[in-house]
Design an enzyme around this catalytic site. Sequence first.
Site, PDB file in Angstrom:
ATOM      1  N   PHE A  56       0.826  -0.973   0.103  1.00 38.30           N
ATOM      2  CA  PHE A  56      -0.021   0.074   0.038  1.00 38.30           C
ATOM      3  C   PHE A  56       1.128   1.200  -0.051  1.00 38.30           C
ATOM      4  CE2 PHE A  56      -2.281   3.472   1.519  1.00 38.30           C
ATOM      5  CZ  PHE A  56      -3.430   3.440   1.064  1.00 38.30           C
TER       6      PHE A  56
ATOM      7  N   ASP B 146       9.689   3.104   1.616  1.00 40.43           N
ATOM      8  CA  ASP B 146       8.426   3.805   1.848  1.00 40.43           C
ATOM      9  C   ASP B 146       8.223   3.536   3.460  1.00 40.43           C
ATOM     10  OD1 ASP B 146       5.979   4.745   2.490  1.00 40.43           O
ATOM     11  OD2 ASP B 146       4.929   3.720   0.854  1.00 40.43           O
TER      12      ASP B 146
ATOM     13  N   LYS C 211       3.027  11.474   6.758  1.00 36.16           N
ATOM     14  CA  LYS C 211       2.234  11.169   7.855  1.00 36.16           C
ATOM     15  C   LYS C 211       2.785  11.773   8.928  1.00 36.16           C
ATOM     16  CE  LYS C 211      -0.308   6.909   6.301  1.00 36.16           C
ATOM     17  NZ  LYS C 211      -1.415   7.658   5.814  1.00 36.16           N
TER      18      LYS C 211
END
Length: 421
Positions: free
Chosen positions: A162, A247, A276
């Site tokens: 994801f 990531d 984030k």
Amino acid sequence: MLHNGIVGLDSGGLVVTRPPGAELIEAELARADEHGAHNYHPLPVVLESASGVWARGIDGVEYLDMLAGYSALNFGHRHPRLVAAAQRQLERLTLTSRAFQHSVFADFCEAVGRLCRKEAVLPMNTGAEAVETAVKLARKWGYDVKGVPPDGAEIVTFADNFHGRTITIVGFSTDDEARGGFGPFPPGFRTVPYGDAAAVAAAITPNTVGVLLEPIQGEAGVRVPPDGFLSAIRALCDEHGMLMIADEIQSGLGRTGDTFACDHEKVVPDVYVLGKALGGGIVPVSAVVADWPVMGVIGPGQHGSTFGGNPLACAVATEVVRMVETGEFQSRSRELGGHMHSLLAELPAAVEVRGRGLWAGVDLPAGGPSARTVCERLLDRRILAKDAHEGTIRLAPPLVIDRDEITWAVEQLADCLQQSE
């Protein structure tokens, strides 16, 4: 000590009944459904304020946040240092676009580069933007430095990944729900099983410019790769002249007990992708970080963002880096994560518990209540958690949570798993 003075709850436990106010929540959810796109299926709660690890609903109920915005709230809701940094910048300058330089941009780039032990920083806004940027960077590097023929660059990706929701990213997703109805997709990606270094080696061609991976897969259910996997990918990238692109949008900035999840194997990727928690739960901030031999292939006019690197974002993110550099949050994640995992390991109704630091995926047995159902039960007990697909509950509380709050949350989870229909 738990919020509102609740202490020492045992596993037989306290089921906190939500007070009257359900009709208020239902009305607000109906209003949102009337005009808001239905691309999410939120739990039946409407939050209006929060502080630390607790969030208050419009019905006056306070909930323990065990999700932390998928790691966007590593430092809790409205951390005083981050709110103060934002307020100072709000009173001075919030946006210039990158057409002009501003006074906190250099501070931001120096801080993020220092944290990542890299030379150059390219700021964006969201995690998906940062992943797209990393893909563009890897391809450009492949053409300009590695000498891959035009339009021939390939990147190895992993099943169950994801990395975001853009057309490019969902094109190399293996989630039918994410992909369905959105093709055709850009070519140039080879997807292999996660954690399988041999499959990566078999997928490499002379045109392979990079390997894009999550050091721990979050959306897939907090899946930790086998020991040595990250080191093996690093070795393959060195051997074949490829970029290792990590990531760390969910796994970075203290979540797993180290600054980055790659640190657990002492691996330094060629490219970090951050997001984030970099925005401190206040503003969307993301960044791609690399050394100049990689980053230098991007020139003026070849990539950009109106809001990327804006003064408000830079001010908050710079303060985030200063907080991470103290080591306090990594230490809390290691210590409290050990406590959380020791409690989760004792859950009789869990099939498997995975994770690292203050991050866990709890697999539920087939034939029992779905993860969504369990999360709804937790909501009735004042706990915010989220399912990862049908059979897994993911837990990722803010790193400012305390030991008693973790104990209480796991006790409530244990009761919810044993609860009859």
